[in-house]
Design an enzyme around this catalytic site. Structure first.
Site, PDB file in Angstrom:
ATOM      1  CE  LYS A   1       9.064 -12.333 -13.637  1.00  0.00           C
ATOM      2  NZ  LYS A   1       9.831 -11.931 -14.786  1.00  0.00           N
TER       3      LYS A   1
ATOM      4  CG  ASN B   1      -0.206  -0.059   2.495  1.00  0.00           C
ATOM      5  OD1 ASN B   1       0.550   0.840   2.814  1.00  0.00           O
ATOM      6  ND2 ASN B   1      -0.386  -1.147   3.247  1.00  0.00           N
TER       7      ASN B   1
ATOM      8  CG  ASP C   1      -6.752  -5.312   6.508  1.00  0.00           C
ATOM      9  OD1 ASP C   1      -6.267  -5.262   7.652  1.00  0.00           O
ATOM     10  OD2 ASP C   1      -7.362  -4.368   5.974  1.00  0.00           O
TER      11      ASP C   1
ATOM     12  CB  ALA D   1       2.539  -0.556  10.605  1.00  0.00           C
TER      13      ALA D   1
ATOM     14  CG  ASP E   1      -6.011  -6.251  13.761  1.00  0.00           C
ATOM     15  OD1 ASP E   1      -5.206  -5.665  14.508  1.00  0.00           O
ATOM     16  OD2 ASP E   1      -6.901  -5.666  13.104  1.00  0.00           O
TER      17      ASP E   1
END
Ligand code: PMT
Length: 399
Positions: A289, A211, A279, A275, A305
């Site tokens: 690959k 992200n 999720d 941070a 979590d």
């Protein structure tokens, strides 16, 4: 004043009639074992001599920004790094104005702009100058930047007028500096853990889901904690940021690694989970690959979590657990939900639909949702300033 022993004080003296009090302040610092370096502004030299300051401080007096001798021995950056704390006394209206504007036209203002240390100001000026709107606004800016004020006092001034603006006495100034070191010592016994940055969840050996977190907010919180004396551990996902040596940095990549390192480094007195942990992770990572012609279906499974796990842990739970919430809508409702569901003490929410704050920006605007009192908004400012304000509240809470 036991806490001044061996402390390094960079003392900046500006040009005001109360500059004479700096000699007594230096005497008290020296008597209590502090090391002093001094900077005299040009106008300070009109009120006291470099020779008297050098004799009392038993150290070099710096005056010029461009001085070959200074630059080879200790330049303006090295001077500010040398100090444990910086004191400006007297701080004149002119110097306060320059600092508020970021002007760097002499050694004092250049050292201050380059500083990463706690800076104390003891203002001294005529009552009308002190009450002037421009001085008030400049001071407010400096307070927002994290400068600490000592005084001024109300009394009769050298100019014959009476009112607020008189510089605090040397005893009070040296006491405040002593208290700063005392609090640092108290905080040193306190441990803090901060998580920061994104996590990378690998699909194959070269591709991952991540992200936009840059780590800036978490790194600034770790710096503020460390600056206030906390023994600080920073567990960071991949970022391009650097951190001071006095912070224990643990670099991780995945949420699983972040969880493991968090467990290893707890309990602490406070933990701040800033941070942006992914999720989900890939259920079964590809060993090689993935080739282009292959079709691709990814099976995801939930990451643990970390905040929730630690908040509900009997032996690992810190005294104060703080989570963050990055929201794009229904900020208040979602933040309150996280506060309750994750069993933490505070949730610090940022509205990341606003492009000027949150992910990657140097700025933020947050609301702190407390378990036991009303929410509080910290208005738009640099992430470093937001962090200082958060850490002030952490210290109050732990005390
Ligand atoms: O890094 P920057 O570019 O400076 O940006 C700062 C920031 C926007 C990342 C930061 O201010 C912030 O909001 N961090 C939390 C981001 C987030 O992932 O929020 P969340 O609502 O998904 O998670 C809520 C809380 O649970 C967070 O404290 C998070 O660290 C924690 N969490 C979430 C998932 C998980 N598996 N483990 C966790 O510990």
């Amino acid at each position: 004043m036991k806490n001044l022993l061996d402390k390094k004080i960079l003392y900046i003296i500006c040009g005001g009639i109360s500059a004479y009090k700096s000699l007594e302040t230096i005497r008290i610092f020296k008597k209590n074992g502090a090391q002093i370096k001094t900077i005299l502004t040009n106008s300070a030299k009109e009120f006291i001599t470099p020779l008297s300051v050098a004799s009392l401080s038993q150290g070099k007096v710096y005056t010029d920004l461009f001085n070959v001798e200074n630059e080879t021995e200790m330049d303006h950056i090295a001077l500010s790094r040398w100090a444990d704390v910086i004191l400006i006394a007297p701080a004149t209206a002119n110097t306060i104005s320059k600092l508020a504007q970021g002007t760097t036209d002499d050694l004092a203002s250049t050292v201050l702009l380059a500083s990463n240390k706690e800076i104390y100001l003891a203002p001294a000026m005529n009552v009308r100058m002190w009450e002037h709107q421009s001085t008030k606004q400049n001071l407010q800016k400096l307070i927002n930047y994290g400068y600490k004020l000592i005084g001024p006092e109300i009394g009769e001034m050298a100019c014959g007028e009476y009112g607020e603006g008189k510089m605090s006495e040397p005893d009070k100034i040296s006491n405040e500096i002593n208290n700063y070191f005392l609090n640092l010592k108290k905080n040193k016994k306190l441990k803090a853990l901060v998580t920061a940055g994104p996590t990378n969840e690998y699909i194959d050996p070269v591709r991952f889901i991540t992200n936009k977190s840059s780590g800036k907010q978490g790194y600034e919180i770790a710096k503020s904690l460390s600056k206030k004396g906390f023994d600080t551990t920073l567990i960071s996902g991949p970022t391009n940021l650097k951190i001071d040596d006095d912070i224990k940095l643990i670099e991780v990549e995945t949420a699983d690694e972040m969880l493991l390192e968090t467990q290893k480094n707890l309990p602490t007195n406070v933990a701040v989970f800033s941070a942006a942990v992914a999720d989900f992770k890939i259920n079964k990572k590809f060993k090689n690959k993935i080739k282009k012609h292959e079709s691709l279906n990814l099976n995801l499974e939930k990451n643990v979590d970390i905040l929730n796990y630690i908040s509900n842990h009997n032996s690992m739970r810190p005294e104060l657990v703080i989570g963050f919430a990055a929201e794009t809508n229904n900020v208040e409702r979602n933040a309150e939900k996280k506060l309750n569901n994750k069993n933490c003490d505070w949730i610090i929410a940022n509205d990341v639909s606003n492009k000027k704050i949150g992910f990657s920006s140097d700025f933020n605007e947050v609301t702190i949702y407390y378990k036991d009192k009303n929410k509080e908004k910290l208005s738009y400012k640099k992430k470093s300033e937001i962090s200082d304000e958060i850490v002030d509240r952490i210290i109050n809470q732990l005390n």
